[in-house]
Design a protein around this motif. Sequence first.
Motif, PDB file in Angstrom:
ATOM      1  N   ALA A  56       0.845  -1.202   0.000  1.00 36.18           N
ATOM      2  CA  ALA A  56       0.000   0.000   0.000  1.00 36.18           C
ATOM      3  C   ALA A  56       0.880   1.252   0.000  1.00 36.18           C
ATOM      4  O   ALA A  56       0.587   2.229  -0.701  1.00 36.18           O
ATOM      5  CB  ALA A  56      -0.931   0.001   1.214  1.00 36.18           C
ATOM      6  N   ALA A  57       1.969   1.213   0.767  1.00 33.51           N
ATOM      7  CA  ALA A  57       2.867   2.378   0.824  1.00 33.51           C
ATOM      8  C   ALA A  57       3.513   2.630  -0.540  1.00 33.51           C
ATOM      9  O   ALA A  57       3.733   3.784  -0.930  1.00 33.51           O
ATOM     10  CB  ALA A  57       3.934   2.165   1.896  1.00 33.51           C
ATOM     11  N   GLN A  58       3.794   1.539  -1.265  1.00 29.81           N
ATOM     12  CA  GLN A  58       4.364   1.716  -2.610  1.00 29.81           C
ATOM     13  C   GLN A  58       3.340   2.355  -3.537  1.00 29.81           C
ATOM     14  O   GLN A  58       3.667   3.225  -4.344  1.00 29.81           O
ATOM     15  CB  GLN A  58       4.839   0.362  -3.155  1.00 29.81           C
ATOM     16  CG  GLN A  58       6.242   0.059  -2.670  1.00 29.81           C
ATOM     17  CD  GLN A  58       6.641  -1.402  -2.826  1.00 29.81           C
ATOM     18  OE1 GLN A  58       5.797  -2.294  -2.848  1.00 29.81           O
ATOM     19  NE2 GLN A  58       7.934  -1.644  -2.909  1.00 29.81           N
ATOM     20  N   ILE A  59       2.067   1.943  -3.398  1.00 31.77           N
ATOM     21  CA  ILE A  59       1.025   2.459  -4.289  1.00 31.77           C
ATOM     22  C   ILE A  59       0.697   3.926  -3.975  1.00 31.77           C
ATOM     23  O   ILE A  59       0.568   4.749  -4.881  1.00 31.77           O
ATOM     24  CB  ILE A  59      -0.263   1.595  -4.193  1.00 31.77           C
ATOM     25  CG1 ILE A  59       0.010   0.175  -4.674  1.00 31.77           C
ATOM     26  CG2 ILE A  59      -1.396   2.224  -5.010  1.00 31.77           C
ATOM     27  CD1 ILE A  59      -1.102  -0.818  -4.347  1.00 31.77           C
ATOM     28  N   VAL A  60       0.562   4.273  -2.684  1.00 27.87           N
ATOM     29  CA  VAL A  60       0.142   5.656  -2.361  1.00 27.87           C
ATOM     30  C   VAL A  60       1.259   6.656  -2.661  1.00 27.87           C
ATOM     31  O   VAL A  60       0.989   7.841  -2.886  1.00 27.87           O
ATOM     32  CB  VAL A  60      -0.365   5.822  -0.901  1.00 27.87           C
ATOM     33  CG1 VAL A  60      -1.543   4.908  -0.636  1.00 27.87           C
ATOM     34  CG2 VAL A  60       0.742   5.615   0.122  1.00 27.87           C
ATOM     35  N   GLY A  61       2.505   6.173  -2.647  1.00 24.90           N
ATOM     36  CA  GLY A  61       3.626   7.023  -3.061  1.00 24.90           C
ATOM     37  C   GLY A  61       3.940   8.145  -2.085  1.00 24.90           C
ATOM     38  O   GLY A  61       3.400   8.204  -0.978  1.00 24.90           O
ATOM     39  N   ILE A  62       4.770   9.075  -2.542  1.00 24.60           N
ATOM     40  CA  ILE A  62       5.262  10.096  -1.613  1.00 24.60           C
ATOM     41  C   ILE A  62       4.200  11.123  -1.240  1.00 24.60           C
ATOM     42  O   ILE A  62       4.337  11.817  -0.241  1.00 24.60           O
ATOM     43  CB  ILE A  62       6.518  10.833  -2.161  1.00 24.60           C
ATOM     44  CG1 ILE A  62       6.257  11.333  -3.581  1.00 24.60           C
ATOM     45  CG2 ILE A  62       7.755   9.989  -2.091  1.00 24.60           C
ATOM     46  CD1 ILE A  62       7.277  12.349  -4.048  1.00 24.60           C
ATOM     47  N   THR A  63       3.123  11.198  -2.022  1.00 23.04           N
ATOM     48  CA  THR A  63       2.062  12.143  -1.654  1.00 23.04           C
ATOM     49  C   THR A  63       1.042  11.491  -0.713  1.00 23.04           C
ATOM     50  O   THR A  63       0.128  12.162  -0.229  1.00 23.04           O
ATOM     51  CB  THR A  63       1.330  12.668  -2.909  1.00 23.04           C
ATOM     52  OG1 THR A  63       0.845  11.543  -3.650  1.00 23.04           O
ATOM     53  CG2 THR A  63       2.260  13.489  -3.782  1.00 23.04           C
ATOM     54  N   GLY A  64       1.178  10.208  -0.491  1.00 21.44           N
ATOM     55  CA  GLY A  64       0.278   9.519   0.425  1.00 21.44           C
ATOM     56  C   GLY A  64       1.009   9.098   1.686  1.00 21.44           C
ATOM     57  O   GLY A  64       2.176   9.453   1.899  1.00 21.44           O
ATOM     58  N   ARG A  65       0.307   8.354   2.546  1.00 23.20           N
ATOM     59  CA  ARG A  65       0.915   7.916   3.801  1.00 23.20           C
ATOM     60  C   ARG A  65       0.223   6.637   4.249  1.00 23.20           C
ATOM     61  O   ARG A  65      -0.999   6.490   4.075  1.00 23.20           O
ATOM     62  CB  ARG A  65       0.745   9.010   4.854  1.00 23.20           C
ATOM     63  CG  ARG A  65       1.565   8.805   6.082  1.00 23.20           C
ATOM     64  CD  ARG A  65       2.035  10.138   6.697  1.00 23.20           C
ATOM     65  NE  ARG A  65       3.073   9.900   7.694  1.00 23.20           N
ATOM     66  CZ  ARG A  65       4.351   9.784   7.413  1.00 23.20           C
ATOM     67  NH1 ARG A  65       4.766   9.910   6.172  1.00 23.20           N
ATOM     68  NH2 ARG A  65       5.229   9.539   8.359  1.00 23.20           N
ATOM     69  N   VAL A  66       0.995   5.739   4.836  1.00 19.32           N
ATOM     70  CA  VAL A  66       0.414   4.514   5.396  1.00 19.32           C
ATOM     71  C   VAL A  66       0.798   4.406   6.863  1.00 19.32           C
ATOM     72  O   VAL A  66       1.977   4.520   7.219  1.00 19.32           O
ATOM     73  CB  VAL A  66       0.889   3.255   4.622  1.00 19.32           C
ATOM     74  CG1 VAL A  66       0.424   1.982   5.338  1.00 19.32           C
ATOM     75  CG2 VAL A  66       0.349   3.269   3.199  1.00 19.32           C
ATOM     76  N   TYR A  67      -0.226   4.213   7.698  1.00 19.03           N
ATOM     77  CA  TYR A  67      -0.026   3.983   9.123  1.00 19.03           C
ATOM     78  C   TYR A  67      -0.263   2.494   9.366  1.00 19.03           C
ATOM     79  O   TYR A  67      -1.354   1.991   9.086  1.00 19.03           O
ATOM     80  CB  TYR A  67      -1.011   4.819   9.952  1.00 19.03           C
ATOM     81  CG  TYR A  67      -0.873   6.294   9.688  1.00 19.03           C
ATOM     82  CD1 TYR A  67       0.042   7.065  10.395  1.00 19.03           C
ATOM     83  CD2 TYR A  67      -1.646   6.913   8.704  1.00 19.03           C
ATOM     84  CE1 TYR A  67       0.180   8.424  10.134  1.00 19.03           C
ATOM     85  CE2 TYR A  67      -1.516   8.270   8.434  1.00 19.03           C
ATOM     86  CZ  TYR A  67      -0.605   9.015   9.156  1.00 19.03           C
ATOM     87  OH  TYR A  67      -0.473  10.355   8.888  1.00 19.03           O
ATOM     88  N   ALA A  68       0.766   1.821   9.855  1.00 19.88           N
ATOM     89  CA  ALA A  68       0.676   0.375  10.091  1.00 19.88           C
ATOM     90  C   ALA A  68       0.620   0.138  11.593  1.00 19.88           C
ATOM     91  O   ALA A  68       1.592   0.385  12.303  1.00 19.88           O
ATOM     92  CB  ALA A  68       1.875  -0.331   9.465  1.00 19.88           C
ATOM     93  N   LEU A  69      -0.536  -0.329  12.061  1.00 17.03           N
ATOM     94  CA  LEU A  69      -0.756  -0.480  13.504  1.00 17.03           C
ATOM     95  C   LEU A  69      -0.849  -1.956  13.864  1.00 17.03           C
ATOM     96  O   LEU A  69      -1.532  -2.735  13.189  1.00 17.03           O
ATOM     97  CB  LEU A  69      -2.051   0.242  13.885  1.00 17.03           C
ATOM     98  CG  LEU A  69      -2.500   0.185  15.356  1.00 17.03           C
ATOM     99  CD1 LEU A  69      -3.281   1.444  15.715  1.00 17.03           C
ATOM    100  CD2 LEU A  69      -3.297  -1.068  15.694  1.00 17.03           C
ATOM    101  N   ASP A  70      -0.178  -2.326  14.938  1.00 20.17           N
ATOM    102  CA  ASP A  70      -0.320  -3.686  15.458  1.00 20.17           C
ATOM    103  C   ASP A  70       0.014  -3.688  16.944  1.00 20.17           C
ATOM    104  O   ASP A  70       0.784  -2.853  17.420  1.00 20.17           O
ATOM    105  CB  ASP A  70       0.598  -4.667  14.724  1.00 20.17           C
ATOM    106  CG  ASP A  70       0.095  -6.098  14.809  1.00 20.17           C
ATOM    107  OD1 ASP A  70      -0.499  -6.593  13.818  1.00 20.17           O
ATOM    108  OD2 ASP A  70       0.256  -6.730  15.876  1.00 20.17           O
ATOM    109  N   VAL A  71      -0.567  -4.661  17.649  1.00 20.14           N
ATOM    110  CA  VAL A  71      -0.319  -4.788  19.084  1.00 20.14           C
ATOM    111  C   VAL A  71       0.971  -5.566  19.355  1.00 20.14           C
ATOM    112  O   VAL A  71       1.505  -5.526  20.461  1.00 20.14           O
ATOM    113  CB  VAL A  71      -1.523  -5.486  19.771  1.00 20.14           C
ATOM    114  CG1 VAL A  71      -1.637  -6.943  19.366  1.00 20.14           C
ATOM    115  CG2 VAL A  71      -1.463  -5.338  21.276  1.00 20.14           C
TER     116      VAL A  71
END
Length: 176
Positions: A56-71
């Motif tokens: 997903a981070a590769q697809i959204v690129g530098i204008t996007g952002r991915v927050y990856a949450l885990d416990v």
Amino acid sequence: MPAPVMTNRHFRLMTLSLLFRDIIHPPEAMLNEAGIKAGLHVLDFGCGTGSYALPAAQIVGITGRVYALDVHPLAIQRVQRLAVKKGLTNMQTILSDGMTNLPDAVIDVALCYDVFHELREPEKVLAELHRVLKPDGILSFSDHHLKEETIVSRVTAGGRFKLSGKGKQTYTFVKA
Ligand SMILES: C[S@@+](CC[C@H](N)C(=O)[O-])C[C@H]1O[C@@H](n2cnc3c(N)ncnc32)[C@H](O)[C@@H]1O
């Protein structure tokens, strides 16, 4: 610090099974169903080994952002390591069992894949996902441990979400 729901040994075994799953069901197909595209802000709730967060981070690129949450700390360590290795500077990890600490209404797409059945406090998580989603944001949902009627009734029960679509592998919910 939240308590992980599984031991480190269990997490490593899960990593192997997710690697195998990703060969059979490439994550990109799910991300395509979820409408992930350049510039979007995405939250991957229960990111595990990063099967979805990393592409997903590769697809959204530098204008996007991915927050990856885990416990699980091992999940966060693995995703951070792979993000650095792949040069993904638009990825932020969050070690948490539910609360994101993100501002209100900043997320375009929240991914909730193969995690809902594990949640100790699903209502609290749905409330948090609703809070961080933009008014036109979507919750992309998949959990092969649960039947369709259970998914729809549990996600819509609190009155926060309504079902807006069903793909081959995912359910799409929007704010009610
Ligand atoms: C079966 S894995 C799925 C991982 C990923 N979504 C995927 O499909 O590849 C479930 C993940 O959810 C995480 N998890 C379980 N309960 C959680 C909670 N309350 N908050 C955050 N993560 C949680 C686990 O640590 C695990 O990494």
